[in-house]
Design a protein around this motif. Sequence first.
Motif, PDB file in Angstrom:
ATOM      1  N   VAL A   1      52.349  53.425  37.398  1.00 56.21           N
ATOM      2  CA  VAL A   1      52.690  53.578  36.022  1.00 56.21           C
ATOM      3  C   VAL A   1      51.937  52.570  34.990  1.00 56.21           C
ATOM      4  O   VAL A   1      52.010  52.707  33.922  1.00 56.21           O
ATOM      5  N   VAL A   2      51.376  51.535  35.889  1.00 57.50           N
ATOM      6  CA  VAL A   2      51.137  50.619  34.865  1.00 57.50           C
ATOM      7  C   VAL A   2      49.490  50.309  35.000  1.00 57.50           C
ATOM      8  O   VAL A   2      48.418  50.294  34.074  1.00 57.50           O
ATOM      9  N   THR A   3      48.829  50.320  36.720  1.00 58.85           N
ATOM     10  CA  THR A   3      47.707  50.493  36.796  1.00 58.85           C
ATOM     11  C   THR A   3      46.689  51.317  36.593  1.00 58.85           C
ATOM     12  O   THR A   3      45.527  51.286  36.396  1.00 58.85           O
ATOM     13  N   ASP A   4      47.205  52.513  36.763  1.00 61.36           N
ATOM     14  CA  ASP A   4      46.583  53.803  36.900  1.00 61.36           C
ATOM     15  C   ASP A   4      46.618  54.239  35.406  1.00 61.36           C
ATOM     16  O   ASP A   4      46.395  55.629  35.281  1.00 61.36           O
ATOM     17  N   MET A   5      46.208  53.715  34.276  1.00 62.12           N
ATOM     18  CA  MET A   5      46.489  54.372  32.893  1.00 62.12           C
ATOM     19  C   MET A   5      45.322  55.275  32.678  1.00 62.12           C
ATOM     20  O   MET A   5      45.439  56.108  32.206  1.00 62.12           O
TER      21      MET A   5
ATOM     22  N   VAL B   1      37.308  43.762  23.192  1.00 62.88           N
ATOM     23  CA  VAL B   1      38.768  44.499  23.777  1.00 62.88           C
ATOM     24  C   VAL B   1      38.532  44.830  25.012  1.00 62.88           C
ATOM     25  O   VAL B   1      39.343  44.549  26.116  1.00 62.88           O
ATOM     26  N   PHE B   2      37.542  45.983  25.309  1.00 60.76           N
ATOM     27  CA  PHE B   2      37.648  46.884  26.500  1.00 60.76           C
ATOM     28  C   PHE B   2      37.138  45.814  27.434  1.00 60.76           C
ATOM     29  O   PHE B   2      37.392  45.728  28.780  1.00 60.76           O
ATOM     30  N   SER B   3      36.107  44.671  27.357  1.00 63.36           N
ATOM     31  CA  SER B   3      35.726  43.829  28.311  1.00 63.36           C
ATOM     32  C   SER B   3      36.700  43.073  28.928  1.00 63.36           C
ATOM     33  O   SER B   3      36.986  42.785  30.126  1.00 63.36           O
ATOM     34  N   VAL B   4      37.797  42.915  28.015  1.00 67.05           N
ATOM     35  CA  VAL B   4      39.027  41.962  28.486  1.00 67.05           C
ATOM     36  C   VAL B   4      39.844  42.897  29.325  1.00 67.05           C
ATOM     37  O   VAL B   4      40.181  42.638  30.335  1.00 67.05           O
ATOM     38  N   LEU B   5      40.235  44.315  28.863  1.00 67.51           N
ATOM     39  CA  LEU B   5      40.991  44.858  29.597  1.00 67.51           C
ATOM     40  C   LEU B   5      40.635  45.515  30.716  1.00 67.51           C
ATOM     41  O   LEU B   5      41.272  45.344  31.680  1.00 67.51           O
ATOM     42  N   ASP B   6      39.279  45.656  30.898  1.00 69.31           N
ATOM     43  CA  ASP B   6      38.692  46.219  32.159  1.00 69.31           C
ATOM     44  C   ASP B   6      38.778  45.055  33.101  1.00 69.31           C
ATOM     45  O   ASP B   6      39.050  45.285  34.350  1.00 69.31           O
ATOM     46  N   SER B   7      38.762  43.829  32.711  1.00 69.85           N
ATOM     47  CA  SER B   7      38.622  42.743  33.749  1.00 69.85           C
ATOM     48  C   SER B   7      40.100  42.428  34.171  1.00 69.85           C
ATOM     49  O   SER B   7      40.129  41.755  35.187  1.00 69.85           O
ATOM     50  N   ILE B   8      41.035  42.950  33.382  1.00 72.18           N
ATOM     51  CA  ILE B   8      42.397  42.502  34.199  1.00 72.18           C
ATOM     52  C   ILE B   8      43.417  43.545  34.725  1.00 72.18           C
ATOM     53  O   ILE B   8      44.313  43.583  34.983  1.00 72.18           O
ATOM     54  N   LYS B   9      42.380  44.891  35.129  1.00 68.96           N
ATOM     55  CA  LYS B   9      42.928  45.723  35.661  1.00 68.96           C
ATOM     56  C   LYS B   9      43.303  45.512  37.116  1.00 68.96           C
ATOM     57  O   LYS B   9      44.238  46.112  37.627  1.00 68.96           O
TER      58      LYS B   9
ATOM     59  N   ALA C   1      38.779  34.073  37.230  1.00 67.20           N
ATOM     60  CA  ALA C   1      38.257  33.509  38.037  1.00 67.20           C
ATOM     61  C   ALA C   1      39.277  32.808  39.435  1.00 67.20           C
ATOM     62  O   ALA C   1      38.809  32.897  40.581  1.00 67.20           O
ATOM     63  N   GLN C   2      40.143  32.452  38.762  1.00 64.13           N
ATOM     64  CA  GLN C   2      41.565  32.158  39.683  1.00 64.13           C
ATOM     65  C   GLN C   2      42.461  32.999  39.883  1.00 64.13           C
ATOM     66  O   GLN C   2      43.649  32.672  40.597  1.00 64.13           O
ATOM     67  N   GLY C   3      42.200  34.223  39.610  1.00 60.88           N
ATOM     68  CA  GLY C   3      43.111  35.306  39.698  1.00 60.88           C
ATOM     69  C   GLY C   3      44.148  35.302  38.777  1.00 60.88           C
ATOM     70  O   GLY C   3      45.303  35.723  39.128  1.00 60.88           O
ATOM     71  N   ILE C   4      44.101  34.823  37.610  1.00 59.93           N
ATOM     72  CA  ILE C   4      45.103  34.906  36.579  1.00 59.93           C
ATOM     73  C   ILE C   4      44.565  35.645  35.524  1.00 59.93           C
ATOM     74  O   ILE C   4      43.594  35.253  34.830  1.00 59.93           O
ATOM     75  N   SER C   5      45.135  36.545  34.788  1.00 63.96           N
ATOM     76  CA  SER C   5      44.808  37.264  33.448  1.00 63.96           C
ATOM     77  C   SER C   5      45.608  36.849  32.304  1.00 63.96           C
ATOM     78  O   SER C   5      46.823  36.175  32.595  1.00 63.96           O
ATOM     79  N   ILE C   6      44.998  36.642  31.262  1.00 64.54           N
ATOM     80  CA  ILE C   6      45.636  36.270  30.136  1.00 64.54           C
ATOM     81  C   ILE C   6      45.188  37.043  28.942  1.00 64.54           C
ATOM     82  O   ILE C   6      43.992  37.831  29.190  1.00 64.54           O
ATOM     83  N   ALA C   7      45.774  37.063  27.874  1.00 62.80           N
ATOM     84  CA  ALA C   7      45.137  37.782  26.627  1.00 62.80           C
ATOM     85  C   ALA C   7      44.528  36.740  25.713  1.00 62.80           C
ATOM     86  O   ALA C   7      45.488  36.185  25.125  1.00 62.80           O
TER      87      ALA C   7
END
Lengths: 470, 470
Positions: free
Chosen positions: A141-145, B95-103, B422-428
């Motif tokens: 529900v979060v990842t498969d947007m 925005v999309f490049s950020v959102l894509d990378s934190i999927k 790169a360290q496996g942590i997403s932020i906005a």
Amino acid sequence: MKRYEKFAEDIAELIRSGVLGPGQRVPSVRFASQTYGVSPSTVFQAYYLLERRGLIRAKPRSGYFVNTHAPRPFSEPQVSRQSDGSTVVDVSDLVFSVLDSIKDPNTVPFGSAFPSPMLFPLQRLARSLATASRDMDPRMVVTDMSPGNPQLRRQIALRYMVGGLMLPMEELLITNGALEALNLCLQAVTEPGDLVAIEAPAFYACLQVLERLKLNAVEIPVHPREGIDLDVLAHNLERLPIKAVWCMTSFQNPIGATTPEAKKQALVELLREHQVPLIEDDVYAELYFGQHASKPAKAFDTEGLVMHCGSFAKSLAPGYRVGWVAAGRYAQKVERLKLMTSLCPSMPAQAAIADYLQHGGYDRHLRRLRDALEDQQSAMLAAIARYFPAQTRVSKPAGGYFLWLELPEQMDSLTLFQMALAQGISIAPGPIFSATRRFGNCIRLNYGSPWDESCEKAMETLGKIVRSLC
Amino acid sequence: MKRYEKFAEDIAELIRSGVLGPGQRVPSVRFASQTYGVSPSTVFQAYYLLERRGLIRAKPRSGYFVNTHAPRPFSEPQVSRQSDGSTVVDVSDLVFSVLDSIKDPNTVPFGSAFPSPMLFPLQRLARSLATASRDMDPRMVVTDMSPGNPQLRRQIALRYMVGGLMLPMEELLITNGALEALNLCLQAVTEPGDLVAIEAPAFYACLQVLERLKLNAVEIPVHPREGIDLDVLAHNLERLPIKAVWCMTSFQNPIGATTPEAKKQALVELLREHQVPLIEDDVYAELYFGQHASKPAKAFDTEGLVMHCGSFAKSLAPGYRVGWVAAGRYAQKVERLKLMTSLCPSMPAQAAIADYLQHGGYDRHLRRLRDALEDQQSAMLAAIARYFPAQTRVSKPAGGYFLWLELPEQMDSLTLFQMALAQGISIAPGPIFSATRRFGNCIRLNYGSPWDESCEKAMETLGKIVRSLC
């Protein structure tokens, strides 16, 4: 498909194509059994089936004959004249006033846009819904947007593959019904004020989408059997800055035309030359009456110019609102628009349909649905023959659930609409299918409900009103 | 709510509001029991609860004290400067490049837009889905197209009524999540090229919607506690042809501000004078930490100028995509736009949520969710105190699941974003929240996941990267 069903389908095809004409004798059981290498009981079963479906009837001690009660050969509706230049689209108020007034569930739904819900396997779907939601991974529900449920996309791609069209999974985006897909496609390739070629008559939602996006329309005539007029389209592509072409290539709503495959190929080729994208609305694709589906225009697309839209809304589950688009070279742009518009489609519905496609017997359901629709078409055509004026022209589509009637010229279908509604019968009047409010003497009738006495009665009433207005 | 929970909540409120400061003694069990008229065991239960939630701790033989481990009093982020004039919005690619990378589901989801799905009652919802779909009237899939499931709309209206806001059922339209509602509202009151007042910082989806509809933005500063700056807004309403104001009045994303009720009333009054509609994005309304929800601006609207949007996506079921809008005088226009865009929302999800609201224990779930989020906020604030530079400024919202951090000025949050990823942590990163790409030294962190070792570790790593960049 069982052996007798297959054989019945072969005979039905002979009748449809006119090889066996009205009143002609169908092969005797013995002859058929020998010639086709099937058992006599298989032939009997097949003939019972055809009899039940109203295509043939038994004469005592003479055998089976093609039904002469079959609808008399109506004239086809005429091809619309070409309209001049581009039009600002502004029909929403008319369309909404018509749609609002036919909402009452007690009216006879000849004006409806959907087949009867009774024709859909809703109980079986509910089971799929229960299963799928129990098994749904919470993280989904979060990842498969977006771009949608992977199982569902795989099933859709598979169905296309079986039909001879290879759609890469990555190109498939699930949407909130085909309507959202069509909106997104059109928005992806136009700016407000741009010109779009549409059909005449056209599905009213197409007109509404153009209006919403502030696009102008140029109307291209549609032949009731052969589909969009390529010469007129080519001429307009030469002289006008058309940014996209929107058309329904199979069982066009409202006129019922299915563009032949060779012509679809020519259409794709024409648009390739002009580098203009085609938005292919193919939501009735599964509702063909013959042996095979006609290939979509997308099958002939080598450059990713065809944005192909489909849906389960007309063939399985209207209220689930699950459609899709394979948008070719515009796929990423459409996906991003989708993210900006409504993020992603509802997940329970997607998961349920994915489960149903795998385990629910979709093809069996579709065969039953097609048979039912074909029967209902015959019944409605017969009723038109009984109750409507002789000058009536009617389409005879090879699928879907709409008839397009061209009534005598003096007929005003908006008046007819009001008078019929007063009698508890809804119809779809012609002008809602045109940016230029043409087709004033035409109506679209929906034969998607199982034929019963109330349908027959309603047709009789309609016929009387039509005669009174002529 | 049980007696001890109520009492614990009262004490927590005293701590939150600063009446009881860090290190101060909370009332003794005997004193509290006598003063508040509750049994000693109730007081004990309450104090255990507060201890578990990290708000107080026991000192042997001395009683209970407000936690001094509690986050040190951070400075608030600064109010953004007013930007000049209107801006063409063009941030989608960023925005999309950020959102894509934190999927990637394996990253620590500090950049996520949702709380952890583990906090939602998904199994219970699945039961509601199964029940609801079994009981669904087949005709509903055709007749109930819009404005949505009547049971669901009734339940939503009821919840507002309990909160003191009378919303007529007829005004409520169900949508595919709040995002669609917001899109439709903005489209209902603007034309391409129009000017819309938005917040700075603003939710990035708001920027994307403006971009999609080809609207221009004028940015109004948001105070981290008090919400939108009314003086600046008033000044801009005087001098610019603003067609709509979009704002989040509770737990504003990203900065966390909740506009006080009196100020909400003043906002509505200001817009009434100018006859400019307010689009109120209120999707976090249910996620308050105190005793009561703050009333929405809609509660002060006497002229139907407030278009109020809500959703179950943040509080119950993200993937169901069920939101709503009460669009005041624009209700019919919005409903028609909805019909033209995607017809109606998916029915199984609507029916399931309607059933859950009636039988599932939504309020119990919400209390647990709020407690969890408040605990997680404390944990993240404490981690910031431990690992981040002393100059860090942090919001401390009274609800929701986002913290807004203002880092030292030389910090580039897009670089930080890449290094953290790169360290496996997403932020906005800050710039995705601004039409003018400001907030380069700010980030938004999501504390919506149950706090565990990986969160703690990730905060430590983030802190190191921040220090290395200063």
